[in-house]
Scaffold this motif. Structure first.
Motif, mmCIF file in Angstrom:
data_model
loop_
_atom_site.group_PDB
_atom_site.id
_atom_site.type_symbol
_atom_site.label_atom_id
_atom_site.label_comp_id
_atom_site.label_asym_id
_atom_site.label_seq_id
_atom_site.Cartn_x
_atom_site.Cartn_y
_atom_site.Cartn_z
ATOM 1 N N HIS A 64 0.839 -1.195 0.000
ATOM 2 C CA HIS A 64 0.000 0.000 0.000
ATOM 3 C C HIS A 64 0.875 1.246 0.000
ATOM 4 O O HIS A 64 1.872 1.321 0.697
ATOM 5 C CB HIS A 64 -0.901 -0.016 1.241
ATOM 6 C CG HIS A 64 -2.023 0.980 1.158
ATOM 7 N ND1 HIS A 64 -1.822 2.315 1.387
ATOM 8 C CD2 HIS A 64 -3.332 0.831 0.859
ATOM 9 C CE1 HIS A 64 -2.972 2.950 1.245
ATOM 10 N NE2 HIS A 64 -3.906 2.066 0.919
ATOM 11 N N ASP A 121 0.535 4.296 1.118
ATOM 12 C CA ASP A 121 0.689 5.107 2.326
ATOM 13 C C ASP A 121 0.863 4.275 3.585
ATOM 14 O O ASP A 121 1.645 4.621 4.460
ATOM 15 C CB ASP A 121 -0.536 5.999 2.514
ATOM 16 C CG ASP A 121 -0.755 6.893 1.309
ATOM 17 O OD1 ASP A 121 0.239 7.438 0.815
ATOM 18 O OD2 ASP A 121 -1.910 7.011 0.859
ATOM 19 N N ASN A 137 3.982 4.029 -5.875
ATOM 20 C CA ASN A 137 2.617 3.535 -5.913
ATOM 21 C C ASN A 137 2.647 2.174 -6.587
ATOM 22 O O ASN A 137 2.764 2.066 -7.791
ATOM 23 C CB ASN A 137 1.730 4.515 -6.697
ATOM 24 C CG ASN A 137 0.270 4.190 -6.526
ATOM 25 O OD1 ASN A 137 -0.084 3.095 -6.087
ATOM 26 N ND2 ASN A 137 -0.572 5.129 -6.867
ATOM 27 N N GLY A 185 -1.682 0.718 -6.263
ATOM 28 C CA GLY A 185 -2.767 1.693 -6.317
ATOM 29 C C GLY A 185 -3.283 1.845 -7.735
ATOM 30 O O GLY A 185 -2.656 1.394 -8.689
ATOM 31 N N ASN A 186 -4.418 2.494 -7.875
ATOM 32 C CA ASN A 186 -5.068 2.559 -9.180
ATOM 33 C C ASN A 186 -4.230 3.183 -10.270
ATOM 34 O O ASN A 186 -4.381 2.866 -11.428
ATOM 35 C CB ASN A 186 -6.379 3.339 -9.070
ATOM 36 C CG ASN A 186 -7.449 2.505 -8.419
ATOM 37 O OD1 ASN A 186 -8.126 2.956 -7.533
ATOM 38 N ND2 ASN A 186 -7.569 1.257 -8.849
ATOM 39 N N VAL A 187 -3.357 4.107 -9.885
ATOM 40 C CA VAL A 187 -2.581 4.756 -10.943
ATOM 41 C C VAL A 187 -1.146 4.248 -10.949
ATOM 42 O O VAL A 187 -0.259 4.876 -11.494
ATOM 43 C CB VAL A 187 -2.611 6.295 -10.807
ATOM 44 C CG1 VAL A 187 -4.011 6.798 -11.046
ATOM 45 C CG2 VAL A 187 -2.105 6.735 -9.446
ATOM 46 N N THR A 225 2.105 2.471 -12.065
ATOM 47 C CA THR A 225 2.580 2.177 -13.414
ATOM 48 C C THR A 225 2.642 0.672 -13.584
ATOM 49 O O THR A 225 2.657 -0.089 -12.614
ATOM 50 C CB THR A 225 3.989 2.739 -13.648
ATOM 51 O OG1 THR A 225 4.871 2.120 -12.709
ATOM 52 C CG2 THR A 225 4.018 4.232 -13.466
ATOM 53 N N GLU A 264 -10.283 -9.044 -8.029
ATOM 54 C CA GLU A 264 -10.905 -9.392 -9.304
ATOM 55 C C GLU A 264 -10.650 -8.365 -10.405
ATOM 56 O O GLU A 264 -10.921 -8.619 -11.566
ATOM 57 C CB GLU A 264 -12.420 -9.575 -9.119
ATOM 58 C CG GLU A 264 -12.780 -10.546 -8.017
ATOM 59 C CD GLU A 264 -12.892 -11.978 -8.524
ATOM 60 O OE1 GLU A 264 -13.456 -12.175 -9.602
ATOM 61 O OE2 GLU A 264 -12.400 -12.884 -7.841
ATOM 62 N N ARG A 265 -10.133 -7.212 -10.019
ATOM 63 C CA ARG A 265 -9.782 -6.220 -11.046
ATOM 64 C C ARG A 265 -8.626 -6.683 -11.898
ATOM 65 O O ARG A 265 -8.376 -6.152 -12.980
ATOM 66 C CB ARG A 265 -9.381 -4.902 -10.392
ATOM 67 C CG ARG A 265 -10.477 -3.878 -10.257
ATOM 68 C CD ARG A 265 -9.948 -2.685 -9.475
ATOM 69 N NE ARG A 265 -9.232 -1.741 -10.314
ATOM 70 C CZ ARG A 265 -9.812 -0.711 -10.916
ATOM 71 N NH1 ARG A 265 -11.099 -0.534 -10.788
ATOM 72 N NH2 ARG A 265 -9.125 0.123 -11.643
ATOM 73 N N GLN A 271 -4.979 -1.078 -12.670
ATOM 74 C CA GLN A 271 -6.019 -0.692 -13.601
ATOM 75 C C GLN A 271 -6.695 -1.985 -14.036
ATOM 76 O O GLN A 271 -6.095 -3.045 -13.930
ATOM 77 C CB GLN A 271 -5.427 0.041 -14.821
ATOM 78 C CG GLN A 271 -4.755 1.348 -14.477
ATOM 79 C CD GLN A 271 -3.272 1.159 -14.242
ATOM 80 O OE1 GLN A 271 -2.597 0.482 -14.994
ATOM 81 N NE2 GLN A 271 -2.761 1.748 -13.166
ATOM 82 N N GLN A 272 -7.919 -1.842 -14.516
ATOM 83 C CA GLN A 272 -8.629 -3.054 -14.923
ATOM 84 C C GLN A 272 -7.763 -3.890 -15.845
ATOM 85 O O GLN A 272 -7.272 -3.397 -16.855
ATOM 86 C CB GLN A 272 -9.926 -2.684 -15.659
ATOM 87 C CG GLN A 272 -11.003 -2.183 -14.751
ATOM 88 C CD GLN A 272 -11.579 -3.279 -13.875
ATOM 89 O OE1 GLN A 272 -11.330 -4.449 -14.081
ATOM 90 N NE2 GLN A 272 -12.354 -2.872 -12.883
ATOM 91 N N ASN A 273 -7.566 -5.154 -15.472
ATOM 92 C CA ASN A 273 -6.885 -6.126 -16.331
ATOM 93 C C ASN A 273 -5.436 -5.799 -16.647
ATOM 94 O O ASN A 273 -4.847 -6.425 -17.511
ATOM 95 C CB ASN A 273 -7.632 -6.298 -17.666
ATOM 96 C CG ASN A 273 -9.018 -6.855 -17.455
ATOM 97 O OD1 ASN A 273 -9.217 -7.652 -16.554
ATOM 98 N ND2 ASN A 273 -9.961 -6.434 -18.258
#
Lengths: 309, 360, 553, 302
Positions: D130, D132, D149, D152-154, D156, D242-243, D247-249
């Motif tokens: 994680h 943070d 990161n 996390g969602n963004v 790389t 499940e993502r 990012q998705q996939n």
């Protein structure tokens, strides 16, 4: 010719010491690396939300600061609905199912494995080598290729009845397809083959039937290998989750890993790391206990299974 | 290269904490350029001594010198030794060439030179044509020679051989024995050769060292040791068939076995152990000697006849076993049942005290 | 050779176990081609024991009310047992039903989205409800122990009472038949941080935006994106939340990127998909729209929850990272900062939250609007649109006629005016029927509080009329329903321009509508990630191409 | 050898073969069959239907960017994690072999990852990564490295892949270490004595003695872990849920790709795509095994 290097006693000891320090240091570092995730999992499971979200992360919690609410929350009873009266994370139900599935699968596997390994190790029949090669080849096939057809097959057998699936049917669906392991057949055959032919001939002279020979002589001799297979196979059920989720119609028929999948999120969709880690710890601990109980057998077994099968 | 060991001691601690002194305070000087046979029954500490010399084991006490260099704390790779293992320890994944080349590569010998040396060495051991085979494609004798070549290729200061012939069949053993001797003579490397086979040691060595329980019993040229054993152990260990040992008495400068005089001695009166080599018996065709027995078994091979004499029951006490062996000239045509009078050759008879120490 | 024989034998044996595939030259899909038979119902209401299974996805918070309704229904028809099962999420639910269809094992009725039903229809598994809706049969209840003894039950259903767009959604399938009826509907509204707006009243008014002295925006007239951009200039500090100047790091969070793509496509009149299952996104308007959205992302006007690694932006709205947030009406209360939150995380403290309609590009249908894309002004014709979502209920055709009949009656019971109102007030969902808004029936929301839907709506109106300065005691129960009431009002104000996305099953060359929605969401996420992460190769064009690649082949 | 007793042998084999016939051979053949069906509808009422035979399912897969993403991810995982974990576990095994004490303790610790639930520990890893609240970034900060990161969602692609690799390697060490230590115990100690005498440095010993003598084990491990890595799935689920990625996939693997369609089989032909993808995975696996088989013949020494 190499220059002769002469050192004194002290230098020799120092060299030994340094080499030991380096080795132990390296091993300890790796050991810490191995243990950290476990530590972090348990530590997090004992933290409150605030502690979990503190930056920088808290690395140590005094005993007095442990929060067991993450654990107790998992057992909070669901108030209403289908699962009314059951805990939020029905750990014990999952455990019971997992143990049962693991037991039955292992029992079945052992039976098919022993019989087949005996045939391959002891009996002589047409097409033996070809068949064995074909079986070995299937080990390369990714299991994903089977899963859909197998699901349809289970359906044909009437074990996946969406409305009326009974516990027995769910158990059958979860166990029967996994009562085979080519790897274990191969592994046991190796052990069987080490049993000297003389024993077999002696038994034959005494008029012992093949089956009796298998039962009375081969199985006892191969017991360590069989125990290894039993242990390794039983651990498998702990990780299984795609298939159990697929072939069971009700949550209460499922296994521990399935319980983990319903990621513990709070109402806003934020992951509740504390509860998540508490659940992860609960799932991990029985395995670790099992491991420490049978540490020698497991490690010897796995080690041997790696040596030429 | 002269090798000197000073008070070398190696203690092994077993799992139950019991200690075994495998090498016990050994001091020994091995003269330069000689082939030394380190001899003794299994467990006597001869291999341990060899491993201490090699540096694969570390002494608990004592020092080792190669000439004036103390190498006691030098790791094996820096001692400049070659070692041939009992089962050769040829790297199974390397060809003969690679096996021989390996030490040279480690010593960073220039490639061209190393290649040349390898071929030379292979020629020396007669394996030129086998260079590209893997060890398992060679016979035992050939493997053995590869092991020697590998040990020698880096021109070590000392060559150590650990029971190098024990894995060979009888014929090969004889042949290889000669080979080792030849190579040693050609290279003039100080060589230590460990064996439990006294015949082997005696036939090959310039000098032999007899060990027992971690202690050196005697050192010397093989025949000297044979002819002049310093104690009963050495006397018994050397010689095939083994020396016959009788209980005897010295009375009035005469040596008696069962009241039969067998020789003379200047020693004071008292009980002694008498060792007589089988070839030390001479058949007294005049049947005058009082030392007489009925022959039980006769076996003749070539020019020698071995007589096996079962001792009469009343004379239980004269021998440490129930029979003794004598080797006599086959021409005598002795048959079992014959009564034979023996004369004992004094130089083949040794007296020991009851502790087994050589008297006189 | 031998092993092939062996395999062949195994194959043949195995085939005997499992079903064979019927390979023909024509597909045997029969969707929409079934005859419109007039349903023949029994003379009497069947009195045999009937078990009805109802699959949904509700958790404990909502099943309590559902269980209550079930109990009521079972009391009315004692021979009926209703077993409701939560399948935890829509994917599982749909997956299970799909599996079930192949083996003829489906529940009697189930919750579902239109695209689910589109799939079920394709498999000819779901009941055409028109036969019941239009049925005139009446039954007199003669079962002596029934609580409705002596009453008359009508089978038919008056559709006029339903929100028109809900009806359209449920009859969009081939043939225009109803295969489902609206149950638990929701839409999107926008939560607003009133305290931040209040700190910038002058600037906001200078930008021509109507705002009350206490920072309340209009609840009837949606903000336009032009106004959104103006607001961004005023209250966004891209360096992070600035509490001293009352500025947020981002202006507007949009929870569902899928909804945003679809809804904005409608607002731009950009082709998306149609009921025939055609994927129409490869057009210039969509491309311009994505360019525009990227600009919004770039200057922090717009954010997606992934900015904070979240599935929803509500937490970060509470924390003050973002000043406005568009989300489902079903999730209102997650936007309200309370004592339960970690107080130090609430950068603006426990600020006042208000709800307004989702932003639009035009004020009136068909107006044109101008946006600046990469510095160039472009003009488009716009539409009003707000997303309508939430599940419907359908009945499966495999059930027995008695089961189907009671399932229908149960469905009817669930969407009765009063029950709909009750469900709406309890869950935050919106009534599917117009009559619910004026339902006279007072409903016990808690043991001590009972209200009807009109009064429920009045809570927010009173609050707004007082510009937030109401004199309710802190213990007043109305506080508990204030925000649900707000979104219910907003939803009502939006219901003239609700839009649903066409539902269709996957075809041979393109994906189904569910996948399309998911990919639309990824498309915006990818564009957003492209603006955030330096390593990402996504821009509007590549993201759209990826979406196209996933949807057509 | 004894006389042939065909019937009896088949009787002994029957339980295994019947089950395998149903649950392995038939589905295997069926997968090939399904993969060439045109417009396959397994769920059509009255039984599965198809309109004919076609290879277009494979074409669809090969035209799917996501499939290539899955191939890329899978290959990166396999080609990076397998060699690294083999190397690390070799070094660990050799180190373990050289210490006189505490060997059993260390071995036990190193074995722990083998007996844990991949999902559970995956979740623990995800939290460790994680941005943070995670331990990894804290440790990096001690080294003066800025927080990364990871998941996390963004995050790389490489950051995610890094986290996945760390987890994959962590999880794969146990088995390899155990096999290598078992293997080392099977090596005659005399080779090491011989090597010492031959003045070989530690590195030379490792490179020229240990590795070649362990080569059968290394080969076995590399084949099994390569096949294992090609089937990577649970690690991704554990780490990303499940993502299948930040990012998705973004971290989708071939197996995950297969499952993606498995769960979408209400769609026409979706199952055929899943089958096609599984078959492609099958062939990749076969090719790898063959390559390694050939390499072994050349490089494994005895």
């Amino acid at each position: 010719m190499a220059e002769i290097f002469v050192e004194n006693e002290k230098a020799y000891k120092r060299r030994r010491l340094i080499s030991n320090i380096v080795t132990f240091g390296f091993l300890s570092l790796v050991a810490i690396g191995i243990l950290i995730p476990f530590y972090w999992m348990i530590l997090t499971s004992l933290k409150s939300i605030q502690e979990i979200e503190s930056v920088p992360p808290i690395l140590w919690l005094n005993f007095s600061d442990w929060k067991i609410t993450n654990y107790t929350d998992l057992f909070l009873t669901v108030q209403s609905g289908e699962r009314a009266g059951e805990p939020l994370f029905p750990f014990f139900t999952y455990m019971k199912n997992t143990v049962l599935i693991s037991f039955l699968t292992t029992l079945g596997t052992i039976i098919t494995t022993i019989l087949a390994a005996f045939a391959f190790a002891r009996l002589n029949f047409k097409g033996k080598d070809t068949l064995f090669a074909v079986l070995l080849a299937t080990m390369m096939v990714p299991g994903e290729i089977f899963i859909l057809t197998n699901f349809l097959t289970i359906n044909q057998f009437g074990w996946y009845d969406i409305l009326t699936q009974t516990y027995t049917e769910a158990v059958l669906a979860m166990t029967i397809p996994f009562m085979i392991s080519v790897f274990y057949v191969f592994y046991l055959r190796q052990t069987f083959r080490k049993i000297p032919d003389e024993l077999y001939f002696a038994a034959k002279v005494d008029g012992t039937s093949d089956f009796k020979y298998l039962l009375k002589i081969m199985i006892p001799i191969a017991m360590p290998t069989i125990v290894t297979i039993i242990i390794l196979n039983s651990m498998g059920a702990w990780s299984a989750y795609i298939w159990p989720a697929m072939v069971t119609t009700q949550d209460k028929y499922r296994l521990v890993s399935n319980g983990l999948r319903g990621a513990f999120t709070d109402t806003t969709g934020r992951t509740d790391y504390g509860q998540q880690m508490a659940a992860a710890t609960l799932v991990t601990v029985p395995l670790i206990i099992l491991f420490f109980t049978f540490r020698k057998q497991i490690m010897r077994g796995v080690g041997r299974s790696g040596i030429k099968g | 290269m002269e090798i000197k060991m000073e008070n070398l001691t190696k203690v092994f601690v077993a799992k139950d904490k019991s200690e075994v002194r495998a090498v016990d305070n050994v001091s020994l000087t091995i003269p330069s350029g000689k082939l030394i046979g380190l001899l003794g029954p299994s467990g006597c500490g001869k291999s341990t001594t060899l491993y201490l010399l090699a540096g694969l084991l570390r002494q608990n006490d004592g020092k080792i010198y190669f000439e004036e260099d103390e190498v006691s704390n030098t790791p094996p790779e820096k001692r400049g030794i070659g070692l041939v293992f009992q089962n050769y320890a040829l790297y199974p994944h390397m060809t003969v060439r690679e096996n021989i080349l390996f030490p040279l590569q480690n010593l960073k010998v220039e490639a061209e030179l190393a290649k040349q040396k390898t071929v030379e060495m292979a020629r020396l051991v007669g394996l030129e044509s086998m260079l590209d085979r893997k060890p398992k494609e060679l016979s035992g004798g050939q493997q053995q020679r590869v092991a020697i070549a590998r040990a020698l290729v880096k021109t070590p200061r000392v060559l150590l051989l650990d029971e190098p012939l024990s894995n060979l069949d009888a014929r090969l053993r004889l042949q290889t024995r000669e080979e080792i001797k030849r190579i040693q003579r050609e290279t003039q490397i100080t060589t230590v050769f460990v064996t439990h086979d006294q015949e082997e040691a005696m036939s090959i060595s310039d000098e032999i060292v007899v060990m027992k329980d971690g202690v050196i019993q005697q050192m010397g040229a093989p025949q000297d040791v044979y002819d002049d054993p310093s104690n009963l152990f050495v006397a018994k260990f050397l010689g095939n068939p083994q020396i016959n040992v009788f209980d005897g008495v010295i009375k009035g400068k005469k040596i008696y076995i069962n009241d039969m005089v067998v020789g003379k001695s200047k020693l004071p009166d008292g009980e002694v152990l008498i060792g007589i080599r089988p070839e030390g018996f001479i058949v007294d065709q005049e049947k005058k000697s009082p030392f007489k027995f009925n022959i039980d078994l006769v076996s003749t091979i070539g020019r020698d006849t071995t007589l096996i004499v079962d001792l009469p029951s009343e004379s239980d006490n004269i021998l440490d076993k129930k029979s003794f062996k004598a080797i006599v000239d086959a021409m005598l045509r002795i048959q079992s049942g014959d009564e034979i009078h023996f004369i004992v050759r004094p130089e083949k008879m040794f007296l020991f005290n009851m502790e087994g120490e050589r008297l006189e | 050779m031998k092993k092939f024989v062996l395999l062949l034998v195994t194959f043949v044996i195995a085939l005997a176990f499992a079903g064979c595939v019927n390979v023909g030259t024509t597909a045997s899909t029969t969707a929409g081609t079934q005859e419109t038979t007039t349903l023949q119902l029994a003379e009497e209401l069947p009195d045999e024991e009937v078990e009805i299974t109802f699959w949904h996805i509700y958790g404990t918070d909502k099943t309590a009310l559902l269980d209550q309704m079930i109990a009521e229904f079972e009391a009315m028809y004692p021979n009926v047992t209703i077993t409701d099962t939560s399948q935890t999420d829509y994917n599982t639910l749909r997956e299970k039903i799909n599996m079930g269809i192949s083996v003829d094992q489906v529940p009697t009725m189930a919750l579902g989205y239109p695209d689910h039903f589109a799939g079920y229809i394709e498999a000819d598994a779901v009941l055409k409800l028109d036969d019941y809706i239009n049925n005139t049969t009446e039954y007199e209840i003669t079962n002596s122990s029934s609580s409705i003894f002596g009453e008359t039950v009508t089978i038919g259903l008056d559709l006029d009472d339903f929100v028109a767009s809900y009806l359209e959604e449920n009859s969009q399938y081939e043939g225009g038949y109803y295969y489902s009826l609206p149950f638990s509907k929701s839409t999107e509204t926008m939560a607003v941080n009133v305290d931040v707006l209040k700190a910038h009243l002058t600037e906001i008014r200078a930008a021509g935006i109507t705002i009350s002295d206490n920072g309340f925006l209009s609840h009837d007239v949606p903000l336009t994106y032009a106004q959104i951009e103006a607001l961004a200039d005023i209250i966004v500090d891209t360096n992070g939340t600035n509490t001293t100047t009352s500025k947020c790091e981002y202006l507007l969070n949009y929870d569902s990127s899928g909804n945003m793509f679809i809804n904005m496509s409608r607002q731009w009149n950009a082709p998306y998909t149609n009921t025939d299952g055609e994927i129409l996104i490869d057009n210039d308007t969509t491309k311009s729209m994505l360019q525009y959205v990227q600009d919004l992302f770039l200057n922090n006007t717009l954010a997606l929850p992934i900015a904070w690694d979240q599935s929803y932006g509500s937490t970060n709205f509470k924390y003050g990272d973002v000043c406005m947030s568009v989300g489902s009406t079903a999730g209102v209360n997650y936007n309200i900062p309370t004592d339960a939150d970690t107080q130090e995380n609430l950068q603006f403290g426990q600020f006042q939250v208000d709800f307004v309609p989702v932003p639009q590009f035009v004020a009136t249908e068909g107006d044109s609007f101008t946006v600046s894309i990469d510095g160039t002004d472009s003009t488009f014709t716009g539409s009003l649109s707000a997303v309508q979502q939430g599940p419907n209920i359908g009945i499966f055709s495999s059930a027995s006629s008695a089961e189907k009949l009671y399932a229908w009656l149960f469905l009817k019971y669930l969407i009765e005016t009063d029950n709909t109102a009750k469900w709406a007030m309890n869950t935050g969902y919106l009534p599917a029927r117009l009559s619910s808004y004026s339902s006279e029936a007072a409903i016990d929301l808690t043991a001590s509080y009972s209200t009807n839907y009109a009064d429920f709506l009045q809570i927010a109106k009173d609050f707004w009329d007082a510009d937030g300065e109401v004199t309710w005691a802190t213990t007043d129960v109305r506080w508990n329903y204030l925000y649900s009431s707000m979104v219910a009002n907003i939803a009502q104000s939006q219901n003239t321009y609700y839009q649903y996305d066409p539902a269709f099953a996957a075809g041979t060359n393109s994906a189904g509508s569910a996948t399309a929605r998911v990919e639309a969401g990824y498309c915006l996420e990818n564009i957003y990630i492209g603006t955030l992460a330096s390593g990402s190769s996504y821009n509007p064009n590549t993201a759209l191409n990826t979406m196209l690649n996933q949807l057509t082949w | 050898m004894e006389k042939r007793n065909n019937l009896k042998a088949w009787l002994y084999l029957a339980p295994l073969l019947i089950l395998m016939g149903i649950f392995i051979f038939y589905p295997l053949i069926n997968a090939f069959y399904i993969s060439i069906l045109e417009e396959y509808r397994p769920l059509a009422p009255g039984g599965a239907t198809a309109t004919g035979y076609t290879l277009s399912n494979f074409a669809r897969i090969l035209n799917d960017e996501l499939f290539w993403q899955a191939i890329k991810n899978t290959f990166v995982v396999a080609f990076i994690s397998v060699p690294i974990s083999i190397l690390i576990s070799l070094v660990i095994a050799v180190s373990l072999n050289s210490i006189p004490k505490l060997k059993a303790l260390y071995q036990t610790v190193f074995f722990l990852p083998y007996v844990t639930n991949a999902i559970a520990i995956g979740m623990a890893f995800a939290f460790m990564f994680h941005k943070d609240y995670g331990l990894i970034n804290l440790m990096l900060s001690w080294l003066g490295i800025d927080p990364v990161n990871w998941v996390g969602n963004v995050a790389t692609w490489w950051a995610q892949m890094g986290a996945l690799l760390v987890y994959t390697i962590w999880g794969g060490l146990a088995f390899k270490i155990l096999v290598f230590t078992s293997g080392l115990q099977n090596i005659d100690k005399q080779y090491y004595d011989a090597a010492k005498i031959d003045s070989a440095s530690k590195w030379t010993v490792f490179r020229r003695i240990t590795v070649p003598l362990l080569s059968p084990f290394i080969l076995y491990i590399s084949i099994t872990s390569m096949i294992g890595a090609l089937k990577a799935y649970r690690t991704v689920i554990g780490l990303f849920g499940e993502r299948l990625g930040a990012q998705q996939n973004s971290m989708i693997t071939i197996v995950a790709y297969v499952y993606k369609y498995r769960s979408a089989y209400q769609d026409v032909s979706a199952i055929s795509y899943a089958a096609s993808a599984a078959i492609i995975l099958f062939f990749i696996t076969v090719v790898f095994s063959l390559i390694q088989g050939v390499v072994s013949r050349k490089r494994v020494h005895y």
